[in-house]
Write a protein that holds these residues in place. Structure first.
Motif, PDB file in Angstrom:
ATOM      1  N   GLU A  55      58.073 -35.642 -72.283  1.00 44.75           N
ATOM      2  CA  GLU A  55      58.397 -34.610 -71.790  1.00 44.75           C
ATOM      3  C   GLU A  55      58.558 -35.044 -70.526  1.00 44.75           C
ATOM      4  O   GLU A  55      59.618 -35.149 -70.098  1.00 44.75           O
ATOM      5  N   ALA A  56      57.973 -35.396 -70.074  1.00 43.34           N
ATOM      6  CA  ALA A  56      57.641 -35.265 -67.968  1.00 43.34           C
ATOM      7  C   ALA A  56      58.395 -36.889 -67.774  1.00 43.34           C
ATOM      8  O   ALA A  56      59.976 -36.797 -66.610  1.00 43.34           O
ATOM      9  N   LEU A  57      58.651 -37.780 -69.084  1.00 41.83           N
ATOM     10  CA  LEU A  57      59.084 -38.795 -68.664  1.00 41.83           C
ATOM     11  C   LEU A  57      60.994 -39.509 -69.137  1.00 41.83           C
ATOM     12  O   LEU A  57      61.530 -40.086 -68.401  1.00 41.83           O
ATOM     13  N   LYS A  58      60.526 -38.051 -69.888  1.00 41.03           N
ATOM     14  CA  LYS A  58      62.514 -37.938 -69.706  1.00 41.03           C
ATOM     15  C   LYS A  58      63.195 -37.878 -69.066  1.00 41.03           C
ATOM     16  O   LYS A  58      64.902 -37.716 -68.746  1.00 41.03           O
ATOM     17  N   GLN A 102      59.197 -43.981 -61.089  1.00 39.24           N
ATOM     18  CA  GLN A 102      59.834 -42.804 -60.700  1.00 39.24           C
ATOM     19  C   GLN A 102      58.694 -42.465 -61.665  1.00 39.24           C
ATOM     20  O   GLN A 102      58.775 -41.279 -62.572  1.00 39.24           O
ATOM     21  N   ALA A 103      58.268 -43.395 -63.027  1.00 32.32           N
ATOM     22  CA  ALA A 103      57.048 -42.855 -64.378  1.00 32.32           C
ATOM     23  C   ALA A 103      56.598 -42.383 -64.282  1.00 32.32           C
ATOM     24  O   ALA A 103      55.768 -41.449 -64.658  1.00 32.32           O
ATOM     25  N   VAL A 143      54.579 -38.737 -64.779  1.00 28.54           N
ATOM     26  CA  VAL A 143      53.363 -38.229 -64.603  1.00 28.54           C
ATOM     27  C   VAL A 143      51.754 -37.678 -64.383  1.00 28.54           C
ATOM     28  O   VAL A 143      51.377 -37.121 -64.324  1.00 28.54           O
ATOM     29  N   MET A 144      52.440 -38.703 -63.116  1.00 24.08           N
ATOM     30  CA  MET A 144      51.349 -37.934 -61.923  1.00 24.08           C
ATOM     31  C   MET A 144      51.319 -36.578 -62.316  1.00 24.08           C
ATOM     32  O   MET A 144      49.983 -35.549 -61.144  1.00 24.08           O
ATOM     33  N   GLN A 145      52.399 -35.730 -61.335  1.00 25.09           N
ATOM     34  CA  GLN A 145      52.243 -34.484 -61.658  1.00 25.09           C
ATOM     35  C   GLN A 145      52.155 -33.770 -62.819  1.00 25.09           C
ATOM     36  O   GLN A 145      51.854 -32.086 -61.825  1.00 25.09           O
ATOM     37  N   LEU A 146      51.172 -34.208 -64.113  1.00 26.67           N
ATOM     38  CA  LEU A 146      50.775 -33.431 -64.996  1.00 26.67           C
ATOM     39  C   LEU A 146      49.612 -32.904 -64.113  1.00 26.67           C
ATOM     40  O   LEU A 146      48.816 -33.845 -64.313  1.00 26.67           O
ATOM     41  N   VAL A 203      51.627 -48.378 -65.078  1.00 25.78           N
ATOM     42  CA  VAL A 203      52.512 -48.068 -65.821  1.00 25.78           C
ATOM     43  C   VAL A 203      52.478 -50.046 -66.003  1.00 25.78           C
ATOM     44  O   VAL A 203      52.711 -50.568 -64.715  1.00 25.78           O
ATOM     45  N   GLN A 204      52.783 -50.030 -67.236  1.00 31.64           N
ATOM     46  CA  GLN A 204      53.289 -51.230 -67.378  1.00 31.64           C
ATOM     47  C   GLN A 204      54.538 -51.428 -67.249  1.00 31.64           C
ATOM     48  O   GLN A 204      55.471 -51.130 -68.498  1.00 31.64           O
TER      49      GLN A 204
END
Length: 361
Positions: free
Chosen positions: A10-13, A60-61, A65-68, A76-77
């Protein structure tokens, strides 16, 4: 605090592909998502290695995710898997070992079409794609000259022709099958047969893109191409001057009539760059290619300058993308490659859905 994979997705959207206009989750770009305590790892699999914003998407990704709550680290690869822009729904059989065919043509000769085709192919390969090139200009096969492939003989594996290789490209040309100065004096049916052989009887090895250097004008080879194989699209090369633009309009119209989608327009010889002082002069005019593209409703892929090392590299068989990969002119070819690959990716997501057939008893 436990971290749910659903929350990560959901965060990655919030991360969107700028060319496709959708988020990377709905596009299916997220692969191998793994959550281990506070550590999150996943891969973003793009549709082309030639994505100019892949670093921004990765950053950005990671930030999203770090904000969760509970996330302590994000790995991230980035990877890429080129998709086919045209499938079996086109009614034409795909070429074995080839995902996408990109035609490079021009309404008239003398606009640097082969130079663009060769440097485009190398630019796509530089980004990490597997690329081949067919020299389909049967009457003037110059690709081997520009790649420095004199006196190279093609071989077979007993069943199919094995393409020659240079600078990481797989290469087929009539010039590799004839004597150096032998003219090709063929009628239309013979041309069609040769084009068929170049596609069907060559051992292409796992290509993302096969670039076709077409002869100039609106003739037999383009017609054979449209009837023979599924083509992802065509790039039209022009110069800014009005005479070239008039012929280029006809070329774009031809591709549309043949159901080959125009991927875009490249304005070659856009301006002259002095190698001594760097001053730019609009020898053939300015902005004609971009204006034509806007008028015809096709993408504008970029401008390539008149730059002496481009011509010198083609003459001695060392293309500019090899001899001066960091030069402004080489960066112009890289930009063209990025935008062309983006158009192929867009087309791959716009393919018509295949409707399953139901047996009626």
């Amino acid at each position: 605090m436990s971290i749910d994979q659903t929350a990560v997705l959901e965060a990655l959207k919030v991360v969107r592909d700028p060319d496709l206009g959708r988020d990377i989750v709905s596009l299916g770009f997220i692969k191998g998502l793994n959550v281990d305590a506070g550590r999150v790892a996943f891969t973003i699999e793009l549709t082309t290695p030639a994505c100019p914003v892949k670093d921004q998407m990765r950053d950005q990704a990671r930030a999203a995710v770090m904000q969760l709550p509970g996330v302590t680290a994000v790995d991230v690869q980035m990877s890429a898997r080129v998709r086919e822009a045209v499938g079996s729904e086109s009614g034409r059989s795909p070429v074995a070992g080839v995902k996408n065919i990109i035609a490079v043509g021009a309404g008239q000769g003398g606009v640097g079409k082969t130079t663009v085709a060769v440097n485009l192919a190398i630019a796509l390969q530089t980004y990490g794609s597997r690329v081949g090139i067919i020299d389909a200009d049967m009457y003037g096969p110059n690709v081997p000259i520009m790649l420095g492939m004199k006196k190279i003989q093609l071989t077979t594996d007993g069943k199919k022709i094995v393409p020659a290789e240079k600078y990481g490209l797989q290469v087929i040309s009539m010039a590799l099958l004839t004597e150096d100065d032998a003219p090709v004096i063929w009628r239309g049916p013979m041309l069609h047969g040769a084009i068929q052989q170049f596609f069907r009887e060559v051992l292409w090895n796992d290509l993302d893109y096969l670039v076709i250097d077409l002869p100039p004008g609106t003739g037999d080879v383009a017609l054979s191409l449209s009837q023979t194989v599924p083509v992802a699209g065509a790039i039209v090369v022009t110069t800014p001057q009005q005479v070239s633009l008039a012929d280029s309009r006809r070329a774009v119209a031809m591709y549309k009539k043949l159901n080959i989608p125009p991927l875009g327009v490249v304005e070659n010889m856009s301006h002259f760059v002095c190698t001594d002082c760097g001053h730019e002069s609009d020898i053939f005019g300015s902005g004609g290619g971009e204006s034509m593209a806007a008028e015809l409703g096709v993408p504008f892929l970029g401008r390539v300058p008149i730059y002496q090392p481009i011509r010198e590299g083609g003459d001695r068989g060392v293309p500019l993308m090899i001899s001066e990969p960091e030069s402004p002119a080489a960066r112009a070819f890289m930009a063209v490659a990025e935008r062309a690959a983006a158009q192929v990716s867009i087309a791959s997501f716009n393919r018509p859905a295949t409707i399953p057939l139901t047996v009626v008893r």
